[in-house]
Design a protein around this motif. Structure first.
Motif, PDB file in Angstrom:
ATOM      1  N   HIS A   1     -10.141  -5.338  -0.340  1.00 11.46           N
ATOM      2  CA  HIS A   1      -8.716  -5.062  -0.504  1.00 11.46           C
ATOM      3  C   HIS A   1      -8.000  -6.277  -1.096  1.00 11.46           C
TER       4      HIS A   1
ATOM      5  N   LEU B   1      -9.833   1.761   4.401  1.00 11.01           N
ATOM      6  CA  LEU B   1      -9.337   0.612   5.153  1.00 11.01           C
ATOM      7  C   LEU B   1      -8.643   1.060   6.439  1.00 11.01           C
TER       8      LEU B   1
ATOM      9  N   LEU C   1     -11.499  -5.671   4.086  1.00 13.07           N
ATOM     10  CA  LEU C   1     -10.329  -6.520   3.858  1.00 13.07           C
ATOM     11  C   LEU C   1     -10.539  -7.444   2.659  1.00 13.07           C
TER      12      LEU C   1
ATOM     13  N   ALA D   1      -5.108 -11.367   3.818  1.00  8.60           N
ATOM     14  CA  ALA D   1      -6.217 -10.454   4.102  1.00  8.60           C
ATOM     15  C   ALA D   1      -7.532 -11.213   4.206  1.00  8.60           C
TER      16      ALA D   1
ATOM     17  N   ALA E   1     -10.004 -11.517   7.391  1.00  4.47           N
ATOM     18  CA  ALA E   1     -11.432 -11.205   7.259  1.00  4.47           C
ATOM     19  C   ALA E   1     -12.292 -12.351   7.784  1.00  4.47           C
TER      20      ALA E   1
ATOM     21  N   ARG F   1      -9.945   0.117  10.227  1.00  2.00           N
ATOM     22  CA  ARG F   1      -9.091  -0.549  11.205  1.00  2.00           C
ATOM     23  C   ARG F   1      -8.996   0.271  12.496  1.00  2.00           C
TER      24      ARG F   1
END
Length: 394
Positions: free
Chosen positions: A226, A199, A223, A254, A258, A203
């Motif tokens: 996650h 992740l 995301l 999150a 997304a 990013r």
């Protein structure tokens, strides 16, 4: 440690040796003096110092024995010199882009990076590529030999070179996340350290190249993963299917981030979305559904059709078969699975017989389902998955 040290050595093998020497030094020093306050910094400093000393010895040898050792080519950048350290601000991401060198075959780029930079064990890299461990080990060895033999330097690519390496880099991060969220081996289903690393890298790539639709797509996909990672197992570590997970416990912030990224990626793609944007759109539809029963399966099936057109992978075909089952019934899905069995590319893929078993179970064909569950058990090396399959078999 490896990423920081290879900036000094510009040689992967030399950096690996220096890192291993640092661990050996720590075994003696820490036993005698205690573990330092910042063990990671201690190890990195020791590895870089070892590498610098080795390079100094090599330069002395080259100066004194010019007839025995070829001199360093004049065009090779001096160790420690970085053409533009701000192009890629993170050591790990810099090494990912560097290992994805176009002189290497794509699979070699990705495998080498997963093993050396991301710390994925060779057996798990092999699982990701659907090949045997000896085959993957040989591939990684050949890639390292080609780097050394062809004199490919450790050199950070210029900003203009980054887009050409982007697909390989995104593939590395995607496979790292896949390994983290469905560990091929071991006791636990999820490897949180690898998931966080994937992740973070996704990013950073997005921040580095925000105008590339696929960087937004991959970040959105990760995301969503996650957001529901904590609900994929119960309190006892048992695997929970998507339909059985507590959606109220999903990370809605999150998921909202997304959603924004998916829309941005699809808009930027101009009617031709890539594989990561499409996967993210599928994951987002699952996350947006208030319940498993309310999932928009016809829309998901359409997205899988689009995904197959841009990424004709047998794994995508298998995932699409699940959507086919939800839209047209398990009998239709079994026809898709039979074609994959005849194809042969998923012969060692544990989710092929597991999916087949579930379809047969839903049709009431219990003896055939039990046989398929046994086949899936024989291929699975993850304890959580094995327990789940054994329960379904029973």
């Amino acid at each position: 440690m490896l990423a920081a040290t290879v900036r000094v050595t510009r040689d992967l093998d030399a950096a690996e040796e220096a890192v291993q020497d640092a661990y050996v030094a720590a075994l003696g020093s820490w036993a005698r003096d205690g573990v330092p306050d910042r063990p990671g910094a201690w190890l990195t400093t020791a590895a870089r110092r070892t590498a610098l000393n080795a390079m100094a010895r090599r330069r002395t040898l080259e100066a004194k024995l010019p007839l025995l050792v070829d001199p360093q080519p004049a065009e090779t950048p001096m160790p420690g010199a970085d053409p533009d350290p701000d192009v890629i601000p993170d050591d790990r991401l810099r090494l990912v882009f560097t290992c994805c060198h176009p002189a290497l075959a794509r699979e070699a780029q990705v495998a080498l990076t997963l093993r050396l930079v991301c710390g994925v064990p060779t057996p798990d890299v092999a699982h990701a590529f659907l090949v045997s461990e000896p085959t993957m080990a040989a591939r990684i060895t050949r890639a390292k030999k080609k780097i050394a033999g062809a004199g490919i330097p450790y050199a950070v690519p210029e900003a203009a070179e980054l887009p050409a390496r982007l697909d390989a880099v995104l593939t590395v991060v995607h496979l790292l996340a896949a390994t983290a969220h469905a560990a091929p081996t071991g006791d636990g289903l999820v490897r949180d350290d690898l998931a966080e690393r994937a992740l973070d890298l996704a990013r950073m790539v997005y921040v580095l190249l925000p105008s590339e639709p696929e960087t937004a797509g991959l970040l959105a996909l990760l995301l969503v993963h996650h957001a529901r990672r904590a609900t994929r197992i119960d309190a006892d570590g048992r695997l929970l299917r998507l339909a059985d997970q507590d959606r109220a416990a999903w990370d809605r912030d999150a998921i909202a981030e997304a959603d924004r990224l998916v829309l941005a990626a699809l808009h930027a793609a101009g009617g031709a979305p890539g594989r990561f944007a499409l996967q993210a759109a599928i994951a987002a539809l699952h996350a947006q559904a208030p319940s498993s029963e309310a999932t928009d399966w016809p829309q998901i099936l359409e997205l899988y059709d689009a995904l197959l057109r841009v990424w004709p992978s047998p794994v995508v075909t298998l995932n699409r078969a699940v959507a086919v089952a939800m839209v047209a019934g398990p009998e239709a899905a079994l026809a898709e699975i039979a074609a994959l069995e005849r194809d042969g590319r998923l012969a060692g893929y544990r989710y092929l017989p597991a999916t087949k078993a579930d379809m047969l179970r839903r049709l009431g064909r219990h003896e055939e389902a039990a046989e398929a569950y046994r086949a899936a058990l024989a291929l699975s090396e993850n304890a959580a998955e094995r327990e789940f399959l054994a329960e379904r078999l029973a």
